[in-house]
Design a protein around this motif. Structure first.
Motif, PDB file in Angstrom:
ATOM      1  N   ASP A 135     -38.269 -11.191  -6.617  1.00 31.86           N
ATOM      2  CA  ASP A 135     -38.718 -12.365  -6.354  1.00 31.86           C
ATOM      3  C   ASP A 135     -38.322 -13.023  -4.998  1.00 31.86           C
ATOM      4  O   ASP A 135     -38.986 -13.466  -4.183  1.00 31.86           O
ATOM      5  N   LYS A 136     -37.374 -12.514  -4.538  1.00 31.30           N
ATOM      6  CA  LYS A 136     -36.730 -12.614  -3.098  1.00 31.30           C
ATOM      7  C   LYS A 136     -37.847 -12.106  -2.212  1.00 31.30           C
ATOM      8  O   LYS A 136     -38.185 -12.848  -1.138  1.00 31.30           O
ATOM      9  N   SER A 137     -38.476 -10.801  -2.622  1.00 32.03           N
ATOM     10  CA  SER A 137     -39.359 -10.303  -1.594  1.00 32.03           C
ATOM     11  C   SER A 137     -40.628 -11.198  -1.496  1.00 32.03           C
ATOM     12  O   SER A 137     -41.212 -11.555  -0.443  1.00 32.03           O
ATOM     13  N   ARG A 138     -41.053 -11.679  -2.813  1.00 33.40           N
ATOM     14  CA  ARG A 138     -42.157 -12.610  -2.817  1.00 33.40           C
ATOM     15  C   ARG A 138     -42.084 -13.805  -1.987  1.00 33.40           C
ATOM     16  O   ARG A 138     -42.857 -14.509  -1.173  1.00 33.40           O
ATOM     17  N   SER A 139     -40.695 -14.424  -2.127  1.00 35.38           N
ATOM     18  CA  SER A 139     -40.551 -15.854  -1.558  1.00 35.38           C
ATOM     19  C   SER A 139     -40.186 -15.565  -0.028  1.00 35.38           C
ATOM     20  O   SER A 139     -41.088 -16.316   0.734  1.00 35.38           O
ATOM     21  N   MET A 140     -39.881 -14.292   0.529  1.00 35.38           N
ATOM     22  CA  MET A 140     -40.125 -14.428   2.120  1.00 35.38           C
ATOM     23  C   MET A 140     -41.390 -13.975   2.425  1.00 35.38           C
ATOM     24  O   MET A 140     -41.565 -14.526   3.647  1.00 35.38           O
ATOM     25  N   LYS A 141     -42.124 -13.435   1.707  1.00 36.68           N
ATOM     26  CA  LYS A 141     -43.491 -13.144   2.016  1.00 36.68           C
ATOM     27  C   LYS A 141     -44.116 -14.441   2.222  1.00 36.68           C
ATOM     28  O   LYS A 141     -45.050 -14.756   2.936  1.00 36.68           O
ATOM     29  N   MET A 142     -44.087 -15.483   1.067  1.00 38.83           N
ATOM     30  CA  MET A 142     -44.498 -16.759   1.089  1.00 38.83           C
ATOM     31  C   MET A 142     -44.218 -17.467   2.441  1.00 38.83           C
ATOM     32  O   MET A 142     -44.921 -18.411   2.961  1.00 38.83           O
ATOM     33  N   LEU A 143     -42.891 -17.212   2.973  1.00 36.90           N
ATOM     34  CA  LEU A 143     -42.342 -18.085   4.063  1.00 36.90           C
ATOM     35  C   LEU A 143     -43.069 -17.637   5.135  1.00 36.90           C
ATOM     36  O   LEU A 143     -43.151 -18.272   6.026  1.00 36.90           O
ATOM     37  N   THR A 144     -43.510 -16.432   5.357  1.00 36.38           N
ATOM     38  CA  THR A 144     -44.241 -15.925   6.232  1.00 36.38           C
ATOM     39  C   THR A 144     -45.655 -16.270   6.320  1.00 36.38           C
ATOM     40  O   THR A 144     -46.441 -15.907   7.130  1.00 36.38           O
ATOM     41  N   GLU A 145     -46.112 -16.883   5.333  1.00 33.30           N
ATOM     42  CA  GLU A 145     -47.584 -17.140   4.712  1.00 33.30           C
ATOM     43  C   GLU A 145     -47.880 -18.659   4.865  1.00 33.30           C
ATOM     44  O   GLU A 145     -48.527 -19.064   4.151  1.00 33.30           O
ATOM     45  N   ILE A 146     -47.347 -19.278   5.868  1.00 30.28           N
ATOM     46  CA  ILE A 146     -47.391 -20.740   5.858  1.00 30.28           C
ATOM     47  C   ILE A 146     -48.810 -21.124   6.366  1.00 30.28           C
ATOM     48  O   ILE A 146     -49.304 -20.592   7.299  1.00 30.28           O
ATOM     49  N   PRO A 147     -49.491 -21.986   5.461  1.00 32.74           N
ATOM     50  CA  PRO A 147     -50.960 -22.111   5.737  1.00 32.74           C
ATOM     51  C   PRO A 147     -51.530 -23.170   7.047  1.00 32.74           C
ATOM     52  O   PRO A 147     -52.153 -23.933   6.940  1.00 32.74           O
ATOM     53  N   PHE A 148     -50.427 -23.114   7.833  1.00 29.67           N
ATOM     54  CA  PHE A 148     -50.569 -24.054   9.116  1.00 29.67           C
ATOM     55  C   PHE A 148     -49.593 -23.314  10.229  1.00 29.67           C
ATOM     56  O   PHE A 148     -48.837 -22.729  10.210  1.00 29.67           O
ATOM     57  N   SER A 149     -50.089 -23.886  11.288  1.00 27.52           N
ATOM     58  CA  SER A 149     -49.279 -23.439  12.743  1.00 27.52           C
ATOM     59  C   SER A 149     -47.723 -24.268  12.473  1.00 27.52           C
ATOM     60  O   SER A 149     -47.976 -25.455  12.446  1.00 27.52           O
ATOM     61  N   LEU A 150     -46.603 -23.456  12.955  1.00 22.72           N
ATOM     62  CA  LEU A 150     -45.356 -24.186  13.108  1.00 22.72           C
ATOM     63  C   LEU A 150     -45.359 -24.777  14.407  1.00 22.72           C
ATOM     64  O   LEU A 150     -44.582 -25.776  14.382  1.00 22.72           O
ATOM     65  N   GLU A 151     -46.207 -24.436  15.301  1.00 24.03           N
ATOM     66  CA  GLU A 151     -46.067 -25.231  16.458  1.00 24.03           C
ATOM     67  C   GLU A 151     -46.958 -26.479  16.470  1.00 24.03           C
ATOM     68  O   GLU A 151     -46.752 -27.557  17.059  1.00 24.03           O
ATOM     69  N   THR A 152     -48.040 -26.309  15.998  1.00 24.06           N
ATOM     70  CA  THR A 152     -49.220 -27.628  16.228  1.00 24.06           C
ATOM     71  C   THR A 152     -49.148 -28.356  14.922  1.00 24.06           C
ATOM     72  O   THR A 152     -49.425 -29.481  14.752  1.00 24.06           O
ATOM     73  N   GLY A 153     -48.912 -27.562  13.574  1.00 24.79           N
ATOM     74  CA  GLY A 153     -48.984 -28.082  12.299  1.00 24.79           C
ATOM     75  C   GLY A 153     -50.352 -28.595  11.745  1.00 24.79           C
ATOM     76  O   GLY A 153     -50.632 -29.181  11.220  1.00 24.79           O
ATOM     77  N   ILE A 154     -51.323 -27.762  12.851  1.00 23.82           N
ATOM     78  CA  ILE A 154     -52.805 -27.862  12.385  1.00 23.82           C
ATOM     79  C   ILE A 154     -53.027 -27.013  11.031  1.00 23.82           C
ATOM     80  O   ILE A 154     -52.611 -25.747  10.970  1.00 23.82           O
ATOM     81  N   SER A 155     -53.941 -27.793  10.173  1.00 21.93           N
ATOM     82  CA  SER A 155     -54.144 -27.124   8.844  1.00 21.93           C
ATOM     83  C   SER A 155     -55.156 -27.705   8.504  1.00 21.93           C
ATOM     84  O   SER A 155     -56.027 -28.486   9.077  1.00 21.93           O
TER      85      SER A 155
END
Length: 238
Positions: A135-155
């Protein structure tokens, strides 16, 4: 254990009052009065006159108590409470004495069953740990797969800035096993220390208006998004 020995002696009245009254009374006469008032002669105790032995011109009498009367006597007048003690105490000792010693084969079987039970418990614990790791591994993977740019927020157009912040908080919570409430508090505290903005100081326009509603109304979501994005980056690096 001494009481136990007396109980098994076979003597109906094995306890001399003179041996126990100093535990509770400074004078023998008070102990005798208590005995006569609270116990039944020839049932709880026996009186034996000692001819030729007298005190102040009177023949001395010895009082011999039954084991149960001695126990109640030591408990003084709280007979109801001590009755519970006697029932449990003697029942436990009786059961312990009636337990037959295990044979060598019985001991081996008992040990084997105990080991099997322990092994089953360890297997269950191991499965739970593996599940948590997955579960921890899946959660960390989801954290790295944010569906937008952390810098611009474009999605995608339908995902608002507010929804992006909520998604980041949700995934940080899942990846770090941190309550979402604590993450929101972290964001609001950082908003205050970095930008001097105290969301809680603003008056709510509606009774059920949340802090996030206030932040959106005051146009602080861009700053909160920046703080949340930095938290995500820190967790990924860590």
């Amino acid at each position: 254990m001494k009481v136990r020995e007396l109980r098994k002696s076979g003597n109906e009245y094995p306890v001399n009052l003179d041996d126990v009254f100093p535990l509770l009374y400074s004078q023998r006469g008070k102990a005798v009065s208590h005995l006569r008032e609270n116990f039944i002669e020839n049932e709880d105790y026996l009186i034996i006159s000692q001819t030729g032995k007298n005190t102040k011109g009177r023949n001395k009498s010895d009082y011999f108590l039954s084991v149960s009367a001695m126990e109640f006597f030591v408990a003084k007048k709280v007979k109801e409470v001590f009755a519970v003690y006697r029932e449990v105490f003697h029942k436990t000792l009786d059961e312990a004495e009636n337990v037959q010693p295990l044979s060598e084969i019985d001991l081996l079987v008992k040990s084997a069953l105990a080991l099997q039970a322990q092994e089953r418990r360890l297997t269950v614990v191991e499965e739970k740990v593996n599940t948590l790791i997955e579960d921890k591994s899946r959660s960390m993977k989801m954290l790295t797969e944010i569906p937008f740019s952390l810098e611009t927020g474009i999605s995608t157009p339908e995902l608002s800035l507010r929804e992006k912040i909520r998604l980041l908080v949700n995934r940080i919570s899942a990846a770090t096993s941190t309550p979402q409430h604590d993450i929101w508090n972290n964001i609001y505290q950082t908003l205050y220390y970095n930008y001097g903005i105290s969301i809680k100081s603003y008056k709510k326009e509606k009774k059920n208006e949340s802090l996030l509603d206030v932040a959106e109304r005051k146009c602080f979501l861009d700053k909160m998004f920046s703080i949340a994005s930095k938290l995500v980056t820190e967790k990924i690096v860590a």
